[in-house]
Design a protein around this motif. Structure first.
Motif, PDB file in Angstrom:
ATOM      1  N   PHE A  45      -3.421  14.271 -14.199  1.00  0.00           N
ATOM      2  CA  PHE A  45      -3.365  13.028 -13.426  1.00  0.00           C
ATOM      3  C   PHE A  45      -4.591  12.982 -12.515  1.00  0.00           C
ATOM      4  O   PHE A  45      -4.934  13.996 -11.891  1.00  0.00           O
ATOM      5  CB  PHE A  45      -2.075  13.003 -12.589  1.00  0.00           C
ATOM      6  CG  PHE A  45      -1.948  11.820 -11.671  1.00  0.00           C
ATOM      7  CD1 PHE A  45      -1.347  10.660 -12.117  1.00  0.00           C
ATOM      8  CD2 PHE A  45      -2.427  11.861 -10.370  1.00  0.00           C
ATOM      9  CE1 PHE A  45      -1.212   9.560 -11.279  1.00  0.00           C
ATOM     10  CE2 PHE A  45      -2.302  10.778  -9.532  1.00  0.00           C
ATOM     11  CZ  PHE A  45      -1.694   9.626  -9.990  1.00  0.00           C
ATOM     12  N   PRO A  46      -5.260  11.826 -12.411  1.00  0.00           N
ATOM     13  CA  PRO A  46      -6.415  11.738 -11.496  1.00  0.00           C
ATOM     14  C   PRO A  46      -5.959  11.779 -10.038  1.00  0.00           C
ATOM     15  O   PRO A  46      -5.453  10.789  -9.506  1.00  0.00           O
ATOM     16  CB  PRO A  46      -7.039  10.383 -11.847  1.00  0.00           C
ATOM     17  CG  PRO A  46      -5.923   9.581 -12.445  1.00  0.00           C
ATOM     18  CD  PRO A  46      -5.045  10.571 -13.147  1.00  0.00           C
ATOM     19  N   SER A  47      -6.111  12.927  -9.391  1.00  0.00           N
ATOM     20  CA  SER A  47      -5.531  13.140  -8.056  1.00  0.00           C
ATOM     21  C   SER A  47      -6.164  12.260  -6.982  1.00  0.00           C
ATOM     22  O   SER A  47      -5.634  12.155  -5.871  1.00  0.00           O
ATOM     23  CB  SER A  47      -5.660  14.611  -7.650  1.00  0.00           C
ATOM     24  OG  SER A  47      -4.865  15.421  -8.502  1.00  0.00           O
ATOM     25  N   LYS A  48      -7.306  11.616  -7.285  1.00  0.00           N
ATOM     26  CA  LYS A  48      -7.910  10.705  -6.312  1.00  0.00           C
ATOM     27  C   LYS A  48      -7.221   9.342  -6.322  1.00  0.00           C
ATOM     28  O   LYS A  48      -7.515   8.496  -5.482  1.00  0.00           O
ATOM     29  CB  LYS A  48      -9.399  10.534  -6.608  1.00  0.00           C
ATOM     30  CG  LYS A  48     -10.214  11.805  -6.416  1.00  0.00           C
ATOM     31  CD  LYS A  48     -11.694  11.565  -6.701  1.00  0.00           C
ATOM     32  CE  LYS A  48     -12.490  12.850  -6.537  1.00  0.00           C
ATOM     33  NZ  LYS A  48     -13.942  12.637  -6.802  1.00  0.00           N
ATOM     34  N   THR A  49      -6.320   9.137  -7.280  1.00  0.00           N
ATOM     35  CA  THR A  49      -5.575   7.886  -7.367  1.00  0.00           C
ATOM     36  C   THR A  49      -4.297   8.009  -6.539  1.00  0.00           C
ATOM     37  O   THR A  49      -3.496   8.918  -6.775  1.00  0.00           O
ATOM     38  CB  THR A  49      -5.220   7.559  -8.833  1.00  0.00           C
ATOM     39  OG1 THR A  49      -6.420   7.522  -9.600  1.00  0.00           O
ATOM     40  CG2 THR A  49      -4.516   6.223  -8.933  1.00  0.00           C
ATOM     41  N   LEU A  50      -4.092   7.114  -5.576  1.00  0.00           N
ATOM     42  CA  LEU A  50      -2.973   7.218  -4.651  1.00  0.00           C
ATOM     43  C   LEU A  50      -2.124   5.945  -4.662  1.00  0.00           C
ATOM     44  O   LEU A  50      -2.605   4.863  -5.021  1.00  0.00           O
ATOM     45  CB  LEU A  50      -3.481   7.443  -3.215  1.00  0.00           C
ATOM     46  CG  LEU A  50      -4.407   8.643  -2.980  1.00  0.00           C
ATOM     47  CD1 LEU A  50      -4.857   8.658  -1.531  1.00  0.00           C
ATOM     48  CD2 LEU A  50      -3.711   9.951  -3.339  1.00  0.00           C
ATOM     49  N   PHE A  51      -0.858   6.104  -4.290  1.00  0.00           N
ATOM     50  CA  PHE A  51      -0.002   4.940  -4.052  1.00  0.00           C
ATOM     51  C   PHE A  51      -0.531   4.186  -2.823  1.00  0.00           C
ATOM     52  O   PHE A  51      -0.829   4.797  -1.795  1.00  0.00           O
ATOM     53  CB  PHE A  51       1.437   5.378  -3.767  1.00  0.00           C
ATOM     54  CG  PHE A  51       2.272   5.577  -4.994  1.00  0.00           C
ATOM     55  CD1 PHE A  51       2.716   4.489  -5.740  1.00  0.00           C
ATOM     56  CD2 PHE A  51       2.633   6.850  -5.419  1.00  0.00           C
ATOM     57  CE1 PHE A  51       3.488   4.665  -6.866  1.00  0.00           C
ATOM     58  CE2 PHE A  51       3.405   7.039  -6.543  1.00  0.00           C
ATOM     59  CZ  PHE A  51       3.834   5.934  -7.272  1.00  0.00           C
ATOM     60  N   LYS A  52      -0.647   2.870  -2.941  1.00  0.00           N
ATOM     61  CA  LYS A  52      -1.101   2.051  -1.826  1.00  0.00           C
ATOM     62  C   LYS A  52       0.045   1.167  -1.348  1.00  0.00           C
ATOM     63  O   LYS A  52       0.884   0.745  -2.147  1.00  0.00           O
ATOM     64  CB  LYS A  52      -2.293   1.187  -2.246  1.00  0.00           C
ATOM     65  CG  LYS A  52      -3.535   2.006  -2.607  1.00  0.00           C
ATOM     66  CD  LYS A  52      -4.719   1.110  -2.913  1.00  0.00           C
ATOM     67  CE  LYS A  52      -5.958   1.950  -3.209  1.00  0.00           C
ATOM     68  NZ  LYS A  52      -7.144   1.110  -3.488  1.00  0.00           N
ATOM     69  N   PRO A  53       0.090   0.860  -0.038  1.00  0.00           N
ATOM     70  CA  PRO A  53       1.171   0.001   0.482  1.00  0.00           C
ATOM     71  C   PRO A  53       1.024  -1.421  -0.043  1.00  0.00           C
ATOM     72  O   PRO A  53      -0.060  -1.836  -0.459  1.00  0.00           O
ATOM     73  CB  PRO A  53       0.987   0.061   1.998  1.00  0.00           C
ATOM     74  CG  PRO A  53      -0.461   0.388   2.189  1.00  0.00           C
ATOM     75  CD  PRO A  53      -0.837   1.274   1.038  1.00  0.00           C
ATOM     76  N   ASN A  54       2.115  -2.158  -0.013  1.00  0.00           N
ATOM     77  CA  ASN A  54       2.118  -3.538  -0.473  1.00  0.00           C
ATOM     78  C   ASN A  54       1.101  -4.361   0.320  1.00  0.00           C
ATOM     79  O   ASN A  54       1.137  -4.416   1.543  1.00  0.00           O
ATOM     80  CB  ASN A  54       3.527  -4.130  -0.298  1.00  0.00           C
ATOM     81  CG  ASN A  54       3.660  -5.496  -0.923  1.00  0.00           C
ATOM     82  OD1 ASN A  54       2.988  -6.428  -0.532  1.00  0.00           O
ATOM     83  ND2 ASN A  54       4.551  -5.600  -1.897  1.00  0.00           N
ATOM     84  N   LYS A  55       0.172  -5.018  -0.414  1.00  0.00           N
ATOM     85  CA  LYS A  55      -0.918  -5.728   0.261  1.00  0.00           C
ATOM     86  C   LYS A  55      -0.403  -6.903   1.094  1.00  0.00           C
ATOM     87  O   LYS A  55      -1.012  -7.280   2.101  1.00  0.00           O
ATOM     88  CB  LYS A  55      -1.934  -6.213  -0.761  1.00  0.00           C
ATOM     89  CG  LYS A  55      -1.384  -7.165  -1.813  1.00  0.00           C
ATOM     90  CD  LYS A  55      -2.457  -7.572  -2.799  1.00  0.00           C
ATOM     91  CE  LYS A  55      -1.902  -8.534  -3.849  1.00  0.00           C
ATOM     92  NZ  LYS A  55      -2.955  -8.933  -4.823  1.00  0.00           N
ATOM     93  N   HIS A  56       0.729  -7.492   0.680  1.00  0.00           N
ATOM     94  CA  HIS A  56       1.277  -8.608   1.452  1.00  0.00           C
ATOM     95  C   HIS A  56       1.831  -8.125   2.787  1.00  0.00           C
ATOM     96  O   HIS A  56       1.718  -8.816   3.803  1.00  0.00           O
ATOM     97  CB  HIS A  56       2.364  -9.310   0.646  1.00  0.00           C
ATOM     98  CG  HIS A  56       1.867  -9.894  -0.639  1.00  0.00           C
ATOM     99  ND1 HIS A  56       1.012 -10.968  -0.682  1.00  0.00           N
ATOM    100  CD2 HIS A  56       2.086  -9.538  -1.934  1.00  0.00           C
ATOM    101  CE1 HIS A  56       0.737 -11.265  -1.939  1.00  0.00           C
ATOM    102  NE2 HIS A  56       1.370 -10.409  -2.719  1.00  0.00           N
ATOM    103  N   TYR A  57       2.457  -6.935   2.774  1.00  0.00           N
ATOM    104  CA  TYR A  57       2.947  -6.369   4.030  1.00  0.00           C
ATOM    105  C   TYR A  57       1.785  -6.009   4.954  1.00  0.00           C
ATOM    106  O   TYR A  57       1.845  -6.226   6.168  1.00  0.00           O
ATOM    107  CB  TYR A  57       3.786  -5.119   3.766  1.00  0.00           C
ATOM    108  CG  TYR A  57       5.146  -5.388   3.178  1.00  0.00           C
ATOM    109  CD1 TYR A  57       5.636  -6.679   3.093  1.00  0.00           C
ATOM    110  CD2 TYR A  57       5.951  -4.354   2.693  1.00  0.00           C
ATOM    111  CE1 TYR A  57       6.873  -6.946   2.564  1.00  0.00           C
ATOM    112  CE2 TYR A  57       7.195  -4.609   2.161  1.00  0.00           C
ATOM    113  CZ  TYR A  57       7.648  -5.909   2.094  1.00  0.00           C
ATOM    114  OH  TYR A  57       8.889  -6.164   1.560  1.00  0.00           O
TER     115      TYR A  57
END
Length: 488
Positions: A177-189
C-alpha cells in the motif's frame, strides 16, 4: 475534544503530509485525543514511512478495533507483520482483508476520503506470498489460482508472474500500500470550519423618515396598533420541520455531532448535504446521520390534520429489537469451523441449511439429523450427491465413498421431499410482517409491513428463515407473527 477540533487538526495534519512534512503531520495526528478509525490508519501509515513497525502495528490495531470492517486496515497490518517476518499473522490478516471485501473484485475508498482501490486479486497475491514464506507452496498456488477469478485486466500480469514463480518454488514481490496516501476529512465539513458572514452589512430599503441612514436590523416603519397576533406554533409541530424518513439500518455514532438511530425509527431531515450526510431530528435530539441509511416515508405538511393526530405516534414509535447477528449455521455464514472429527453437511433444498455430524456417520445418523431439521419423516426425504439427483444416497449406499468427497470437514448434498403416504401435502406455516424490514446483510430477507412470509425453518429463538416475494433469507422473529393458512 469536540468534532470540530478533531476535524481542524486532522485537516492540518493532512496539509502537512501533502507538503511532505511527515514529522509535523505525525506530531499533529498524535495530539488528537480521540482519533477515529481513519485517523489511526493515517498514524499507522506514517509510522510505516519511518520504519517504526511496532508503532505502526499498534496504530493499525486501534484502527481495526474502531472499525472491524475496514479491509484496508487489515491489509496494512498484514504488510506490517510481513515486514516483521511474522508470516503466519501476516497471512491471517490478508485473509481477513479478503473476507471484508465480501466477494467483490475491489473496494474504491475514494468516497471515504482515501484515494486508493483495494483489489481482491492483490490481497490473495499477498496471502500466497505469506504462505510461500512458510513453505506452504500448495496453499500459495491455490490462493493465486483463486486470485485469477478476481483478476482485473490491469492486475493480470502480476498474478501470472507470481503463479509462475510458485511453480518453481521461488518467492515473488509483495504488493504494498502506498503509505504516503492518507485518509482525508470530508471537504464539505472542512469548508464549514471557516467563519462566514451570512448577514453582510445591513441596508435601508424603505423608511418613513426622509434620507434615513439607519443601518441596524430594523429600519423605522409605521407602527400598526391592535394588529392581529400570529398564532403561536405548537412546539411539537415545530419539531417536525423537514421531511419524514424511515431509518433502514442501525447507525452507531463515532462523534458527538452524530445521532444514534436503529431500523424503524422515524426521523425528520432538516438539511441534506452533498456529502451524503443528513442533519436530522429524532425524539427532540438533533444530529448527523448518513442519508443512504434513510428512506423517504410519509408526505407530511405541518398544517395537515393528519400530522396533528399522528405526532405522538411518530415520536413514540418503538422499533422492534434487532437481535445480535447469529453465527455458525445461519445462511451465508462461513465463520464457524467444524469440531474435531466432525463434518458440516450443507443441504441444498428449497432453502439451504447445514447440519453437523460426526465424520464417517452411517446413513441413519445423517438422515435423522436432516429429518429433525426439516421436521419431516425420514421416509419422505431423498438425498443425492449431485444436483441432478442421479447419485442417490440411501441405506444401501457405502457411506465411506460419500465421506471421502468431504474437503476441509465440509460436504454438499442435495435433498428433495415427497408428499406423506396419506396423500396429504405437508402443512405450510405463514407469517404476517408486523413491521417493514430492510436487509443489511446478503443472507437477510427484506419485506414490507403486511407482507405474507412462508416459514421455512427456525434458526434460533431470535431468527427465522422464510420466503417472501420470491426471495429467501433470514429475519428477526419479532418482526412477524403466525397467521392461519386460510389467511393466505
Amino acid at each position: 475534544m469536540s468534532f470540530v477540533d478533531t476535524l481542524r487538526q486532522w485537516d492540518e495534519a493532512v496539509t502537512c503530509a501533502d507538503r511532505q512534512d511527515w514529522p509535523e503531520a505525525l506530531s499533529i495526528f498524535l495530539s488528537i485525543q480521540q482519533p477515529n478509525s481513519k485517523i489511526c490508519f493515517d498514524i499507522g501509515c506514517l509510522h510505516l514511512l519511518n520504519q517504526d513497525l511496532d508503532a505502526a502495528e499498534k496504530a493499525f490495531d486501534c484502527s481495526i478495533r474502531k472499525d472491524e470492517h475496514l479491509a484496508v486496515a487489515f491489509f496494512q497490518r498484514g504488510i506490517t507483520f510481513y515486514k516483521q517476518k511474522r508470516y503466519e499473522e501476516s497471512s491471517a490478516d490478508f485473509q481477513r482483508a479478503f473476507k471484508a471485501l465480501r466477494n467483490n473484485q475491489l473496494i474504491d475508498y475514494k468516497a471515504l476520503g482515501l484515494r486508493y482501490i483495494l483489489y481482491a486479486c492483490e490481497v490473495l497475491h499477498n496471502v500466497a506470498l505469506a504462505e510461500a514464506q512458510l513453505g506452504n507452496w500448495e496453499n500459495a498456488q491455490k490462493n493465486l489460482a483463486k486470485a485469477l477469478d478476481y483478476k482485473t485486466e490491469a492486475k493480470l500480469s502480476v498474478i501470472d508472474k507470481a503463479l509462475q514463480a510458485t511453480l518453481k518454488q521461488k518467492l515473488f514481490r509483495l504488493v504494498e500500500f502506498p503509505s504516503k496516501t492518507l485518509f482525508k476529512p470530508n471537504k464539505h465539513y472542512v469548508a464549514e470550519l471557516e467563519k462566514k458572514d451570512y448577514l453582510g452589512k445591513s441596508k435601508v430599503v424603505a423608511s418613513v423618515v426622509p434620507q434615513d441612514e439607519f443601518s441596524g436590523f430594523a429600519p423605522l416603519q409605521p407602527q400598526v396598533e391592535d394588529g392581529p397576533a400570529a398564532p403561536k406554533e405548537p412546539e411539537v409541530l415545530r419539531a417536525l420541520e423537514g421531511e419524514a424518513h424511515t431509518v433502514l439500518f442501525e447507525f452507531v455514532p463515532e462523534t458527538n455531532d452524530e445521532l444514534a438511530v436503529v431500523p424503524g425509527n422515524i426521523v425528520f431531515v432538516l438539511q441534506k448535504g452533498a456529502d451524503n450526510w443528513a442533519y436530522v431530528v429524532f425524539n427532540e435530539r438533533k444530529g448527523l446521520v448518513p442519508y443512504n441509511y434513510l428512506e423517504p416515508t410519509l408526505d407530511i405538511s405541518l398544517g395537515s390534520k393528519k400530522i396533528k393526530q399522528g405526532v405522538a405516534r411518530l415520536h413514540s414509535r418503538d422499533p422492534p429489537r434487532i437481535p445480535e447477528r447469529i453465527q455458525g449455521l445461519s445462511p451465508g455464514s462461513t465463520q464457524q469451523q467444524p469440531e474435531d472429527n466432525s463434518c458440516f453437511v450443507k443441504i441444498r433444498f428449497t432453502f439451504n441449511f447445514a447440519v453437523l455430524v460426526p465424520s464417517g456417520s452411517s446413513y441413519m445418523v445423517l438422515i435423522e439429523k436432516i429429518s429433525k431439521k426439516l421436521n419431516l419423516n425420514s421416509t419422505v426425504i431423498t438425498l443425492s450427491s449431485d444436483s441432478r439427483g442421479k447419485n442417490l444416497i440411501d441405506n444401501n449406499t457405502k457411506m465411506e465413498d460419500v465421506w471421502s468427497r468431504a474437503q476441509g470437514g465440509r460436504i454438499t448434498l442435495w435433498c428433495t421431499t415427497k408428499e406423506q403416504s396419506d396423500g396429504k401435502p405437508q402443512k405450510e406455516v405463514y407469517l404476517v410482517a408486523l413491521h417493514s424490514y430492510e436487509s443489511s446483510n446478503p443472507e437477510d430477507l427484506s419485506f414490507q409491513e403486511g407482507d405474507k412470509i412462508k416459514l421455512l425453518s427456525k434458526v434460533n429463538q431470535d431468527w427465522l428463515e422464510g420466503q417472501c416475494n420470491g426471495n429467501t433469507g433470514i429475519f428477526p422473529a419479532s418482526f412477524a407473527e403466525e397467521v392461519p393458512v386460510d389467511g393466505q
